[in-house]
Scaffold this active site. Structure first.
Site, short mmCIF file in Angstrom:
data_model
loop_
_atom_site.label_atom_id
_atom_site.label_comp_id
_atom_site.label_asym_id
_atom_site.label_seq_id
_atom_site.Cartn_x
_atom_site.Cartn_y
_atom_site.Cartn_z
N HIS A 109 -2.85 3.12 -4.62
CA HIS A 109 -2.27 2.73 -3.33
C HIS A 109 -0.83 2.22 -3.52
O HIS A 109 -0.43 1.24 -2.90
CB HIS A 109 -3.11 1.64 -2.66
N ASP B 126 0.87 -1.18 0.00
CA ASP B 126 0.00 0.00 0.00
C ASP B 126 0.90 1.23 0.00
O ASP B 126 2.13 1.10 -0.05
CB ASP B 126 -0.96 -0.01 1.21
N THR C 283 -5.60 -1.28 8.89
CA THR C 283 -4.89 -1.01 10.15
C THR C 283 -4.41 0.44 10.29
O THR C 283 -3.45 0.68 11.00
CB THR C 283 -3.71 -1.97 10.31
N GLU C 284 -5.08 1.36 9.63
CA GLU C 284 -4.69 2.76 9.83
C GLU C 284 -4.61 3.08 11.32
O GLU C 284 -3.68 3.76 11.77
CB GLU C 284 -5.71 3.70 9.17
N GLU D 265 -9.83 2.54 -5.46
CA GLU D 265 -9.55 3.93 -5.10
C GLU D 265 -8.39 4.54 -5.88
O GLU D 265 -7.43 5.04 -5.30
CB GLU D 265 -9.24 4.03 -3.60
N TYR E 299 -16.40 -4.72 7.85
CA TYR E 299 -15.13 -4.06 8.15
C TYR E 299 -14.88 -4.05 9.65
O TYR E 299 -15.57 -3.39 10.42
CB TYR E 299 -15.12 -2.63 7.57
N PHE E 300 -13.84 -4.78 10.06
CA PHE E 300 -13.56 -4.89 11.49
C PHE E 300 -12.63 -3.77 11.96
O PHE E 300 -12.19 -3.77 13.10
CB PHE E 300 -12.95 -6.26 11.81
C1 TNX Z 1 -11.06 1.65 1.90
S1 TNX Z 1 -11.57 -1.28 1.19
C2 TNX Z 1 -9.93 1.04 1.39
C3 TNX Z 1 -8.72 0.93 2.23
C4 TNX Z 1 -8.91 1.63 3.54
C5 TNX Z 1 -10.29 1.33 4.09
C6 TNX Z 1 -10.56 1.86 5.45
C7 TNX Z 1 -10.63 -0.80 0.10
C8 TNX Z 1 -10.60 -1.64 -1.07
N1 TNX Z 1 -9.93 0.35 0.21
O1 TNX Z 1 -7.60 1.40 1.54
O2 TNX Z 1 -7.94 1.18 4.42
O3 TNX Z 1 -11.24 1.84 3.21
O4 TNX Z 1 -11.75 1.34 6.00
#
Ligand code: TNX
Length: 772
Positions: free
Chosen positions: A271, A196, A479-480, A337, A428-429
């Site tokens: 990412h 990432d 894990t942000e 994203e 989402y945990f």
């Molecule tokens: C979205 S889920 C993202 C991640 C982030 C997350 C935080 C996904 C495919 N992309 O990069 O960490 O939200 O909840």
């Protein structure tokens, strides 16, 4: 002879010990088996009990060793190789056991434990079921497995759990424990998010800079994610880590022995800042940069350049090395994203678009993903990606992981593709499981235990013949905000057992009350083994309801068979405080605190808490010069004067306004005598929410001409990073008025210096305009 006698005496003492009686409770198996019958009596595992299996099979040998060492850990007993002097545990491959590869049949009688399954995978699950009946930690008692008959098989083939090791790094030992927890609850796909923006975590021999440079970032761990500055030139990257290929091989073998397939994810084309940091030529701009720290990085490219042929070679090389290492059929290529704007002004990207006849940047992304697909398919593997890969046309053989709700998954299944469901809500945990009061800082959102348990992976749209395209579902752990192994355990427990039951047990057997009852011994197991888990699921939910111009408080808890006890005088509730039986009216200002009580014990982390304001403005008509942001409307415009005070949860009680003054006028309905006015505001540094610079109060008796009664300046200051609620309160010589106008002034320079949003518009969050 004497020795033997002593042995016997000790044994008979042990047999009647209370510990062993406790073990005779009905077993609490999670996930609930498809069919389970419990009988009186038990099989005793004791010295001399043997473990029988086909010794020709190396796989069964590994399985047997694993079980024998688990038994040894909790009892000190070493299972014998052969013979039946003290009964036997027998493992047998039997292809006639129905339900597929992972199915098993388990029979426990006083004489034997028999497990039969079509494959070692099923045998493994039969043994997991047996292990769940044993003590959590060593107590030196003879082990007692209740007599039972179990026929079991999973509902879904893909029972996944994901982990992001880029935002924060977790070493091999943590990964092994994670896999152990998955296996205990019969999950079988570990989705390993290895790359990432914030770090590349996998050694790639052909591209050593990926880990030499890309695995390390400037350490801003002292600041919460989202509030970390961008690294400045000259700062030394010291936070990070990566897995060597050797370590990965060991982890893959470890997982294989626990029926867990590791699905590696290599993110592309977004990412990718860590990859670009290692090889700047991979981005459109070619500029040097460091891996991201977790702040707001406007202007820094984190994307790969699909116009550049060396990017295509890079991806093909990396994927091939990944496939050399990971035997998984599925290889995850990310795809989510992507900020495609740099591609618009990149000559190479535009040349690629023309040459390939692509009509948009979305199609350019899909072109890149198809190139990756070719590499994967050439090795007889399958490609899986996040649902954005649908946007510019789906690659022909792709499997889709649906995370932005279920729509992507539904669309893909209708096109004949397989899907794995993992919608943010409730899968989402990284989201809160309760609170947020009393819970560690999380990314936002609320996925309670009950919501996870209630999840149905097959949406109504796909029932019927399309259902077969839903391979299963998966929980994701980004894990942000998760920085330590303890915090990681806490976020997945006890939601992981809930998800496991969703994925394994027959749909018709879903039973929330039964699950909660079975979960209790599992919570004791976590405690005894020092595994952290959240008790947030015991938290009381306080629901204030309007009633005849006043407020009624309704209390509930997700925990069945629990009492709710509460106080109204600000004191901490105990097991003997007022017992809640039905919604009750709130008759004065104050704080309601409530706890769940189980077996006389207060459960949960901190009491639920709700402040109420009983004041002359309750129910007054509210008019805003400009209404609040649609995302922050609370329960509607009246929330400003509903008597329910805003708490620390951002998304719930507050009216939010971005970058502008807030002007609200109240019509009290009649002229009243007023002696004080107060506006509550929230400051949340990491969410760009700040106190207004000042709040002015004006009053009027005709709604036309207003007279200022007070102006209150911000005493908190924008540097305060802790979530803070402050009342801008003014007391004055009584005046009579029917209209009250509040003006909260936005900070003229927006977010303060040093903040990631420096100079950009900040937010004002307002709740409860208290009129007295
Ligand atoms: C979205 S889920 C993202 C991640 C982030 C997350 C935080 C996904 C495919 N992309 O990069 O960490 O939200 O909840």
């Amino acid at each position: 002879m004497t020795l033997r006698l002593t042995h016997l005496i000790i044994l008979s003492l042990i047999i009647v010990s209370p510990l062993q009686m406790a073990a005779q409770q009905p077993p609490a198996i999670i996930p609930q088996p498809a069919s389970i019958k419990i009988f009186p009596k038990a099989f005793l595992i004791r010295p001399g009990t043997s473990l029988r299996y086909d010794r020709q099979s190396a796989e069964l040998g590994r399985l047997a060793n694993w079980f024998a060492s688990a038994v040894h850990d909790v009892s000190g007993i070493r299972l014998a190789a052969n013979g039946e002097a003290q009964g036997a545990v027998e493992l047998r491959i039997d292809r006639s056991v129905p339900g597929g590869d992972e199915a098993y049949r388990l029979e426990v009688t006083t004489q034997r434990i028999n497990i039969a399954a079509p494959s070692p995978r099923g045998l493994f699950y039969g043994l997991q079921t047996v292990l769940q009946t044993l003590p959590a930690v060593r107590n030196n008692a003879v082990l007692s497995v209740p007599c039972m008959q179990v026929e079991d098989a999973p509902r879904f083939a893909w029972r996944g759990l994901h982990l992001d090791v880029s935002r924060h790094f977790f070493g091999p030992e943590v990964i092994r424990q994670y896999i152990d927890l998955m296996a205990r609850y019969k999950l079988n796909r570990f989705h390993w998010h290895l790359t990432d923006d914030t770090g590349w975590r996998l050694e790639i021999r052909k591209y050593p800079e990926l880990t030499r440079t890309g695995a390390w970032r400037v350490d801003y761990s002292d600041k919460p994610y989202g509030a970390r500055p961008q690294a400045r030139p000259g700062e030394e990257p010291t936070y990070g880590g990566y897995y060597t290929q050797e370590q990965v091989r060991e982890i893959i073998a470890y997982a294989r022995d626990r029926n867990v397939t590791i699905v590696p994810e290599i993110e592309m084309p977004g990412h990718s800042a860590a990859a670009v940091a290692a090889y700047p030529r991979l981005s459109c701009s070619g500029k040097t940069q460091l891996p991201m720290t977790g702040g707001n990085y406007s202007g820094v490219s984190s994307n790969l350049c699909p116009g550049n042929d060396s990017v295509i070679t890079f991806l093909s090389d990396v994927l091939n090395e990944v496939m050399d290492l990971f035997p998984s059929e599925y290889i995850h290529i990310g795809g989510d994203e992507v900020d495609k704007s740099p591609w618009k002004s990149c000559a190479r990207c535009q040349a690629r678009r023309k040459a390939e006849g692509l009509h948009s940047e979305e199609e350019l992304q899909s072109w890149l993903i198809r190139r990756a697909e070719k590499v994967i398919v050439a090795r007889k593997r399958r490609m899986i990606g996040w649902d954005e890969i649908l946007e510019g046309g789906l690659a022909p053989t792709a499997t889709v992981m649906s995370w932005r709700g279920e729509a992507g998954g539904i669309a893909a299944a209708r096109m004949g593709h397989d899907v794995v469901m993992t919608p943010g809500n409730p899968c989402y945990f990284d989201h809160y499981q309760a609170g947020p009061e009393g819970e560690p800082l999380a990314i936002g959102g609320m996925n309670t235990l009950q919501r996870v348990y209630a999840y149905e992976p097959v949406p109504a749209e796909l029932s019927g013949p399309l259902e077969r395209h839903v391979l299963g579902a998966q929980a994701n752990v980004w894990t942000e905000f998760i920085t330590t192994p303890e915090h990681l355990e806490y976020m997945i427990l006890p939601r992981l057992p809930a998800m496991a039951e969703v994925l394994w047990s027959p749909k018709g057997q879903r039973d929330w009350q039964g699950f909660r009852a079975r979960l209790r011994p599992h919570m004791r197991y976590f405690e005894q083994r020092g595994i952290r888990y959240s008790k947030g699921n015991f938290k009381v939910e306080i629901q204030p309801l309007p009633a005849d111009g006043g407020i009624v408080a309704s209390l509930s808890t997700e925990a069945p068979d629990a009492e709710i006890r509460y106080t109204l005088d600000g004191s901490e509730p105990t097991a003997t405080s007022n017992r809640y039986t039905a919604p009750f009216p709130i008759r004065e200002s104050g704080v309601l605190k409530a706890v769940t009580v189980v077996d006389g014990q207060v459960m949960g982390s901190v009491p639920a808490r709700q402040a109420f304001a009983f004041h002359a403005g309750l129910g007054a008509r509210v008019t805003y010069a400009e209404p609040p942001s649609r995302s922050y409307m609370a329960s509607g415009l009246q929330a400003l004067v509903d008597g329910v005070r805003g708490q620390h949860a951002v998304g719930r009680y507050w009216h939010g306004f971005e970058g502008r003054d807030v002007v609200a006028t109240l019509d009290l309905g009649m002229v009243k005598s007023l002696k004080s006015l107060s506006l509550g505001c929230l400051q949340r540094y990491s969410d760009w929410v700040f106190m207004p610079a000042e709040v002015r109060f004006d009053v009027s008796s005709d709604g036309q001409s207003f007279q200022t009664v007070a102006t209150v300046k911000d005493p908190v200051g924008p540097e305060q990073r802790n979530s803070t609620i402050h009342d801008f309160r003014a007391a004055f010589t009584p005046v009579t008025a029917r209209y009250v106008r509040m003006t909260a002034k936005a900070r003229p320079d927006g977010c303060p210096p040093g903040h990631p949003g420096e100079g950009k518009p900040s937010w004002i969050f307002a709740d409860e305009l208290v009129v007295e």
